[in-house]
Design a protein around this motif. Structure first.
Motif, PDB file in Angstrom:
ATOM      1  N   GLU A  88     131.002  30.354  77.872  1.00  0.00           N
ATOM      2  CA  GLU A  88     130.948  29.547  79.088  1.00  0.00           C
ATOM      3  C   GLU A  88     131.518  28.147  78.880  1.00  0.00           C
ATOM      4  OE1 GLU A  88     127.360  27.198  81.183  1.00  0.00           O
ATOM      5  OE2 GLU A  88     127.082  29.371  81.148  1.00  0.00           O
ATOM      6  N   ILE A  89     131.227  27.541  77.744  1.00  0.00           N
ATOM      7  CA  ILE A  89     131.702  26.172  77.509  1.00  0.00           C
ATOM      8  C   ILE A  89     133.092  26.142  76.877  1.00  0.00           C
ATOM      9  CG2 ILE A  89     129.346  25.263  77.382  1.00  0.00           C
ATOM     10  CD1 ILE A  89     129.669  25.024  74.346  1.00  0.00           C
ATOM     11  N   GLY A  90     133.667  27.305  76.655  1.00  0.00           N
ATOM     12  CA  GLY A  90     135.028  27.373  76.126  1.00  0.00           C
ATOM     13  C   GLY A  90     135.135  27.144  74.634  1.00  0.00           C
ATOM     14  N   ASP A  91     134.044  27.377  73.916  1.00  0.00           N
ATOM     15  CA  ASP A  91     134.039  27.112  72.481  1.00  0.00           C
ATOM     16  C   ASP A  91     133.813  28.336  71.615  1.00  0.00           C
ATOM     17  OD1 ASP A  91     134.676  24.420  72.607  1.00  0.00           O
ATOM     18  OD2 ASP A  91     132.595  23.804  72.852  1.00  0.00           O
ATOM     19  N   LEU A  92     133.962  29.528  72.170  1.00  0.00           N
ATOM     20  CA  LEU A  92     133.926  30.735  71.367  1.00  0.00           C
ATOM     21  C   LEU A  92     135.270  30.853  70.665  1.00  0.00           C
ATOM     22  CD1 LEU A  92     132.123  33.203  70.720  1.00  0.00           C
ATOM     23  CD2 LEU A  92     133.365  34.422  72.509  1.00  0.00           C
ATOM     24  N   LYS A  93     135.256  30.854  69.363  1.00  0.00           N
ATOM     25  CA  LYS A  93     136.487  30.854  68.573  1.00  0.00           C
ATOM     26  C   LYS A  93     136.882  32.277  68.184  1.00  0.00           C
ATOM     27  CE  LYS A  93     137.114  26.378  67.964  1.00  0.00           C
ATOM     28  NZ  LYS A  93     137.457  25.790  69.232  1.00  0.00           N
ATOM     29  N   ASN A  94     137.757  32.868  68.964  1.00  0.00           N
ATOM     30  CA  ASN A  94     138.247  34.201  68.616  1.00  0.00           C
ATOM     31  C   ASN A  94     139.016  34.175  67.301  1.00  0.00           C
ATOM     32  OD1 ASN A  94     137.151  35.533  70.872  1.00  0.00           O
ATOM     33  ND2 ASN A  94     138.833  34.806  72.133  1.00  0.00           N
ATOM     34  N   ASN A  95     139.552  33.024  66.964  1.00  0.00           N
ATOM     35  CA  ASN A  95     140.297  32.849  65.708  1.00  0.00           C
ATOM     36  C   ASN A  95     139.442  32.153  64.644  1.00  0.00           C
ATOM     37  OD1 ASN A  95     140.244  30.330  66.984  1.00  0.00           O
ATOM     38  ND2 ASN A  95     142.201  29.710  66.092  1.00  0.00           N
ATOM     39  N   TYR A  96     138.136  32.369  64.684  1.00  0.00           N
ATOM     40  CA  TYR A  96     137.233  31.680  63.767  1.00  0.00           C
ATOM     41  C   TYR A  96     137.656  31.825  62.314  1.00  0.00           C
ATOM     42  CZ  TYR A  96     135.053  36.052  62.306  1.00  0.00           C
ATOM     43  OH  TYR A  96     134.834  37.301  61.777  1.00  0.00           O
ATOM     44  N   ILE A  97     138.263  32.939  61.979  1.00  0.00           N
ATOM     45  CA  ILE A  97     138.653  33.190  60.585  1.00  0.00           C
ATOM     46  C   ILE A  97     139.671  32.154  60.092  1.00  0.00           C
ATOM     47  CG2 ILE A  97     140.553  34.819  60.922  1.00  0.00           C
ATOM     48  CD1 ILE A  97     138.865  36.521  58.758  1.00  0.00           C
ATOM     49  N   ASP A  98     140.431  31.567  61.011  1.00  0.00           N
ATOM     50  CA  ASP A  98     141.393  30.529  60.638  1.00  0.00           C
ATOM     51  C   ASP A  98     140.700  29.275  60.103  1.00  0.00           C
ATOM     52  OD1 ASP A  98     143.381  32.229  61.517  1.00  0.00           O
ATOM     53  OD2 ASP A  98     143.667  31.190  63.428  1.00  0.00           O
ATOM     54  N   TYR A  99     139.433  29.103  60.411  1.00  0.00           N
ATOM     55  CA  TYR A  99     138.661  27.938  59.966  1.00  0.00           C
ATOM     56  C   TYR A  99     137.930  28.188  58.649  1.00  0.00           C
ATOM     57  CZ  TYR A  99     139.305  26.178  64.730  1.00  0.00           C
ATOM     58  OH  TYR A  99     139.843  25.735  65.917  1.00  0.00           O
ATOM     59  N   MET A 100     137.910  29.430  58.201  1.00  0.00           N
ATOM     60  CA  MET A 100     137.153  29.802  57.017  1.00  0.00           C
ATOM     61  C   MET A 100     137.960  29.562  55.747  1.00  0.00           C
ATOM     62  SD  MET A 100     134.331  30.809  58.452  1.00  0.00           S
ATOM     63  CE  MET A 100     134.585  29.739  59.859  1.00  0.00           C
ATOM     64  N   THR A 101     137.249  29.331  54.657  1.00  0.00           N
ATOM     65  CA  THR A 101     137.905  29.074  53.374  1.00  0.00           C
ATOM     66  C   THR A 101     137.768  30.246  52.407  1.00  0.00           C
ATOM     67  OG1 THR A 101     135.922  27.984  52.518  1.00  0.00           O
ATOM     68  CG2 THR A 101     137.590  26.574  53.563  1.00  0.00           C
ATOM     69  N   THR A 102     136.981  31.246  52.771  1.00  0.00           N
ATOM     70  CA  THR A 102     136.801  32.409  51.911  1.00  0.00           C
ATOM     71  C   THR A 102     137.424  33.636  52.562  1.00  0.00           C
ATOM     72  OG1 THR A 102     134.628  32.873  52.897  1.00  0.00           O
ATOM     73  CG2 THR A 102     134.659  31.529  50.886  1.00  0.00           C
ATOM     74  N   ALA A 103     137.944  34.523  51.731  1.00  0.00           N
ATOM     75  CA  ALA A 103     138.516  35.782  52.221  1.00  0.00           C
ATOM     76  C   ALA A 103     138.199  36.863  51.205  1.00  0.00           C
ATOM     77  CB  ALA A 103     140.022  35.647  52.420  1.00  0.00           C
ATOM     78  N   PRO A 104     137.477  37.901  51.556  1.00  0.00           N
ATOM     79  CA  PRO A 104     136.854  38.065  52.865  1.00  0.00           C
ATOM     80  C   PRO A 104     135.804  36.981  53.095  1.00  0.00           C
ATOM     81  CG  PRO A 104     136.015  39.708  51.339  1.00  0.00           C
ATOM     82  CD  PRO A 104     137.112  38.957  50.625  1.00  0.00           C
ATOM     83  N   VAL A 105     135.450  36.792  54.347  1.00  0.00           N
ATOM     84  CA  VAL A 105     134.532  35.714  54.717  1.00  0.00           C
ATOM     85  C   VAL A 105     133.186  35.914  54.032  1.00  0.00           C
ATOM     86  CG1 VAL A 105     133.274  34.645  56.624  1.00  0.00           C
ATOM     87  CG2 VAL A 105     135.658  35.324  56.936  1.00  0.00           C
ATOM     88  N   ASN A 106     132.767  34.886  53.310  1.00  0.00           N
ATOM     89  CA  ASN A 106     131.446  34.851  52.693  1.00  0.00           C
ATOM     90  C   ASN A 106     130.605  33.906  53.549  1.00  0.00           C
ATOM     91  OD1 ASN A 106     129.197  33.868  51.111  1.00  0.00           O
ATOM     92  ND2 ASN A 106     130.144  34.871  49.359  1.00  0.00           N
ATOM     93  N   VAL A 107     129.759  34.477  54.379  1.00  0.00           N
ATOM     94  CA  VAL A 107     129.014  33.703  55.360  1.00  0.00           C
ATOM     95  C   VAL A 107     128.183  32.606  54.703  1.00  0.00           C
ATOM     96  CG1 VAL A 107     127.267  33.819  57.187  1.00  0.00           C
ATOM     97  CG2 VAL A 107     129.006  35.610  57.000  1.00  0.00           C
TER      98      VAL A 107
END
Length: 102
Positions: A30-49
């Motif tokens: 609703e507020i326009g802040d759901l990041k469909n590309n969230y993985i672009d902000y991550m520093t681990t691959a695969p993502v380590n939550v």
């Protein structure tokens, strides 16, 4: 949506007590802040939550939205993960930082 409106919507999430994952997802969308590309902000691959969550102390608003989206996506792959992390106190600090940064 203005920052004041975003802040108000995020503050309303504090009151959520059921269907947490859905409430957070819908609010971010609703507020326009759901990041469909969230993985672009991550520093681990695969993502380590857990490693990514350690970045919260230095996170800006955009990274906070990506971290929250990451937790929601984790729930998609591991049903119930969002509520477990919420119960462990790993979600609220992100929300509070987002409110503070706005």
């Amino acid at each position: 949506m203005t920052n004041i409106e975003k802040k108000k919507a995020l503050q309303e999430l504090r009151k959520a007590s059921t269907r947490l994952e859905e409430s957070y997802y819908l609010t971010l969308e609703e507020i326009g802040d759901l990041k469909n590309n969230y993985i672009d902000y991550m520093t681990t691959a695969p993502v380590n939550v857990d490693d990514e969550l350690r970045r919260l102390s230095d996170a800006d608003y955009e990274l906070c939205t990506a971290l929250l989206t990451m937790l929601l996506r984790e729930d998609y792959f591991s049903n119930g993960a969002f509520e477990r992390r919420y119960d462990r106190g790993q979600v609220t600090p992100i929300l509070e930082k987002m409110i503070k940064l706005l």
